[in-house]
Write an enzyme that holds these catalytic residues in place. Sequence first.
Site, mmCIF file in Angstrom:
data_model
loop_
_atom_site.group_PDB
_atom_site.id
_atom_site.type_symbol
_atom_site.label_atom_id
_atom_site.label_comp_id
_atom_site.label_asym_id
_atom_site.label_seq_id
_atom_site.Cartn_x
_atom_site.Cartn_y
_atom_site.Cartn_z
ATOM 1 N N VAL A 113 32.278 18.862 50.065
ATOM 2 C CA VAL A 113 30.955 18.735 49.439
ATOM 3 C C VAL A 113 29.922 18.264 50.464
ATOM 4 O O VAL A 113 28.852 17.798 50.104
ATOM 5 C CB VAL A 113 31.005 17.755 48.240
ATOM 6 C CG1 VAL A 113 31.911 18.300 47.149
ATOM 7 C CG2 VAL A 113 31.470 16.358 48.663
ATOM 8 N N HIS B 252 33.884 22.722 44.964
ATOM 9 C CA HIS B 252 33.633 21.443 44.295
ATOM 10 C C HIS B 252 32.166 21.035 44.355
ATOM 11 O O HIS B 252 31.840 19.877 44.146
ATOM 12 C CB HIS B 252 34.512 20.342 44.913
ATOM 13 C CG HIS B 252 35.978 20.584 44.686
ATOM 14 N ND1 HIS B 252 36.961 20.147 45.540
ATOM 15 C CD2 HIS B 252 36.619 21.244 43.691
ATOM 16 C CE1 HIS B 252 38.143 20.512 45.082
ATOM 17 N NE2 HIS B 252 37.966 21.188 43.963
ATOM 18 N N CYS C 8 20.707 17.083 36.381
ATOM 19 C CA CYS C 8 20.564 16.243 35.201
ATOM 20 C C CYS C 8 21.656 16.619 34.207
ATOM 21 O O CYS C 8 21.852 17.797 33.901
ATOM 22 C CB CYS C 8 19.183 16.455 34.587
ATOM 23 S SG CYS C 8 19.033 15.694 32.951
HETATM 24 ZN ZN LIG Z 1 16.854 16.314 32.533
#
Ligand SMILES: [Zn+2]
Length: 276
Positions: free
Chosen positions: A143, A159, A167
């Site tokens: 990552v 990954h 979010c």
């Molecule tokens: Zn949001």
Amino acid sequence: MNCRWTLRAAKGRWMVNISQQCSHGSIGLFVPPSPPLDPEKIRELQRFITLSKRLLVMTGAGISTESGIPDYRSEKVGLYARTDRKPIQHGDFLRSAPVRQRYWARNFVGWPRFSSLQPNPAHWALSNWERLGKLYWLVTQNVDALHTKAGSQRLTELHGCMHRVLCLNCGEQIPRGVLQERFEALNPTWSAEAHGLAPDGDVFLTEEQVRSFRVPSCRCGGPLKPDVVFFGDTVNPDKVDFVHRRVKEADSLLVVGSSLQVHPHCPREEAPNCNT
Ligand SMILES: [Zn+2]
């Protein structure tokens, strides 16, 4: 001393360049000791690469140790060997605001160093193979964005990538660098000393340091999470299907720097027992 190697095309053959270089300082700390290279094994690898027409390469944490990122499982130098700390669990991150606060406080401290790390000759070699048409597809478990920094484009980050944040409520993505600025604005007087870096950019902090750290939410109020698959989570099935198709199309598979103990289908922590 650690052996560095690069692979390049030379007169139609795929050569392995071996140079003995000492890795010292913080980078060398994370590079596991390795036995001397066997010339016959190198010739075998050259033959393998030369004969490949559609080569798929899969990389794991071991490719990034020489860039200064420790892996998890190497003897003596891996994260599991040096500390009793386990990586963050997906379920804990979703359930607990204090867990998220601890995660982001540590990640905030580690980010300047983690984000500035650079590809090493192995990343550059794979990027060159792609440029030369030798590499069909690259799949990484890492990552750290080091393949992208080296210019690889035929790449699947299985990954995810620490350089993106999403979010958990509305799914909006922002670059990790933007979040760093928001952390700085919210925590102008907060400072903490980093105590060691983990493969996912995490560092170690005390509870007092963590408790006073302020974590921003998304514009919608939802919690933010790095766009990576934590332990206990599963890889997006579409991504898995995509990689399966690339594997089927390939005629050869080279694994670099992975113990292959984590199965991408499975919750990462349960991987060793998963046979699906
Ligand atoms: Zn949001």
